[in-house]
Design an enzyme around this catalytic site. Sequence first.
Site, PDB file in Angstrom:
ATOM      1  N   CYS A   9     -12.517  14.139   9.408  1.00 27.77           N
ATOM      2  CA  CYS A   9     -12.877  12.724   9.386  1.00 27.77           C
ATOM      3  C   CYS A   9     -12.228  11.972   8.234  1.00 27.77           C
ATOM      4  O   CYS A   9     -12.480  10.778   8.061  1.00 27.77           O
ATOM      5  CB  CYS A   9     -14.395  12.586   9.363  1.00 27.77           C
ATOM      6  SG  CYS A   9     -15.131  13.342  10.831  1.00 27.77           S
ATOM      7  N   HIS A  47     -17.423   5.956   2.817  1.00 27.37           N
ATOM      8  CA  HIS A  47     -17.563   6.810   4.000  1.00 27.37           C
ATOM      9  C   HIS A  47     -18.985   6.661   4.552  1.00 27.37           C
ATOM     10  O   HIS A  47     -19.169   6.532   5.749  1.00 27.37           O
ATOM     11  CB  HIS A  47     -17.254   8.248   3.607  1.00 27.37           C
ATOM     12  CG  HIS A  47     -17.074   9.175   4.755  1.00 27.37           C
ATOM     13  ND1 HIS A  47     -16.176   8.931   5.764  1.00 27.37           N
ATOM     14  CD2 HIS A  47     -17.668  10.352   5.068  1.00 27.37           C
ATOM     15  CE1 HIS A  47     -16.226   9.925   6.642  1.00 27.37           C
ATOM     16  NE2 HIS A  47     -17.125  10.790   6.243  1.00 27.37           N
ATOM     17  N   HIS A 100     -19.787   6.698  13.437  1.00 22.82           N
ATOM     18  CA  HIS A 100     -18.745   7.471  12.747  1.00 22.82           C
ATOM     19  C   HIS A 100     -17.643   7.781  13.761  1.00 22.82           C
ATOM     20  O   HIS A 100     -17.847   8.561  14.685  1.00 22.82           O
ATOM     21  CB  HIS A 100     -19.369   8.758  12.194  1.00 22.82           C
ATOM     22  CG  HIS A 100     -18.447   9.560  11.338  1.00 22.82           C
ATOM     23  ND1 HIS A 100     -17.076   9.548  11.473  1.00 22.82           N
ATOM     24  CD2 HIS A 100     -18.712  10.415  10.318  1.00 22.82           C
ATOM     25  CE1 HIS A 100     -16.540  10.354  10.577  1.00 22.82           C
ATOM     26  NE2 HIS A 100     -17.514  10.886   9.859  1.00 22.82           N
TER      27      HIS A 100
END
Lengths: 411, 308
Positions: A169, A302, A339
């Site tokens: 990610c 994040h 996400h």
Amino acid sequence: MAQTQACRNRAVITGLGAVTCLGGGVEGLWEGLLAGRRGLSEFAKFDPTGLRNTLCGQVRDWTFTPAEFGLDQTPDEAAQFLLVAAAEAIADAGLSERLYSGAERRPEVGLSLASNFAGAVSWEQYLSSVLAKEPSPEQFAQFSFGNALSLCRDVFGAAGPASQLSMACASGTACIGLAAEMIRDGQAGVVIAGGYDSLAASPLSGLSLLRTITDDDLYPFSANRSGTLFGEGAGVLIVESLEHARARGARCYCELPGSWQNNNAYHLTAPDEGGAGMARVLAGALGKADVAPECVGHINAHGTGTEYHDVAETQAIKSVLGAAAYEATVVSIKGAVSHLMGAAGSVEGIVAALSVFHQLVPPTVNYGEPDPECDLDYVVDGRREQSIDYAASISAGIGGDNACIILGRAD
Amino acid sequence: MGSSGADNRVVITGAGPIASVGIGREDFLQGLFEGREGVGPSERLADTGAFAAVAECFDFAAEDFLVSKKTYLDRCAELVLCGCILALGDAGLDYQQIDSERLGISLGTAFGCLESMTNHSARVQAKGVRFGSPMIFTHTMANAPTSIACIEYGIRGPAATWCAGSASGACALEFALRRVREGDTDIMLAGGADALSSVLLAGLSPESGIVPGEGACMLVLEPYERALTRGARILAELVSVSVTGSAGDEHATTPAYGHTFGASVPLSVCAGMTAENAGRTLRAGPAADEFGVRGPGAEVVIVCGDGQ
């Protein structure tokens, strides 16, 4: 020895394109975030029975016409997201006529792509075909990581420097930094940079079983956070040399003066103590950009909403910025779009670029209850005007990979 | 710009090849020199589809090289971990003696951990999403071998994983070259790896003339001045790396150790660094979409050293 920025090309962002669950490309994303909208919906792509949560950031009402891209076959779904976002970014940069007009090969145009799972939907189909003893060569080509590079080369004529990262990610952030390096090194005049991913059964199964997925909702930096929710899409940025952009009178959203990428070297799934790896990646990016920590006015975090990550990221920011951490705005957009895996960092990079350009910060959507351990300014009361000379966008991923880019005002 | 002035020359001081014809630099070169047979029926895979013979790393056993005893490792991760140790040893380096923040890694892999992906996904497809394996899942990602190497060897400097078809290893070398040239790190472990699996072989076309292979090759890159200071043997100077949509040889041939995808460029570099080639400039790299594996082409340029 480190080379000084002065004798090298400067990299700027001149075009943006996005496919997210908020719909409407970059405008839908930016306006949606400023208004505090959420794009998440109940899972509809396949039977989600058994997943910890059926809420996700899926792209809805998706249509893709291969002929519009000069393609005979329908590419993998994640590659479709990438191509559509790239076309939007190219148009936004005012490069459509030069970059989107057929099969001419352009060695001055580079590609810096990234994905966590690449052709995840095609992988499921390919594996099914293999297990059924009828392997599909078409699906084999579609699931492979190199497929998107070949597609973008053929569709946009991007025959210059090419790379594809997979850093879980952190992918979508790292590829922006690498695009800027291609520009600074003089390898290309224009680079199409972007991350992409689509929701598929195998990754969701794993992320659910790891309990990365919450059984409640995604509350970034909040005391009641219990995990994240996943989504799909693509974010594409046109990264260009300042000289190239000025020569054609292009609008510059911001400059990309430096980046860094590393690994926690600690654990495949758990963040390290105090967010040490994320602190190193932020400090490393600031060092490459030659920007003092106290000059960072904004961080696109994040901020996954997982119990351990959000506090580790907060600690990392504080350890690098010191007292200035409390002066910076720190935003997670995951409550609004979820996400986006390999696309997350690229979409967040787009939002960070717009924050620098407009000197405006969207709120952390779906912020829950305050957490004393997460004590930075997460912009919980709606959009905020903010003076931003430099911003940072940070990503982290499974495997302990981290990436950070620094974005500065384009003068 | 990529000038190679004396202050930013980058050299290769170690190599850790693992291939069907040999394991470790000397054995690999000896295997190539004497024409050791590197192609045959698989001893590990139950189903090799249309390929009667492959270039498998027949003699490779990870436990021969690894100190730690992991409970689960994908074949690709095994190759990477062992390739790192072989390369560091060849360079006369002990990872425990290197400043961990000045040690980086850059790995190229076209297919990553396909065998683990198959193990996890087949369970999901057969039984449903609740029946995948969380433990195996963390080993399915393309970046897992790099991450595991970082954990195993305490690599806290720059890290990257590249998945760009057969040019993956070249992408890895390019990133590592830049990191060392810009002074970001002292030592970069850079290379590529790919493992054979039934699911990979099922997708490859036998008509392409390819002999599918597996392997890894990690190279140790460091600044020329640093290598001189520590008295390291210089195998070659890494002059330039170019990965583009159209670069590379137009006439692809499969080497004796098969086409090893992400490992192919680093293995070619290693194969070229012989005493006979001292002083010569060599070029290696795949063509774009070579053997039907999607991705860009590449060209890596090295000047071989004479310190063999």
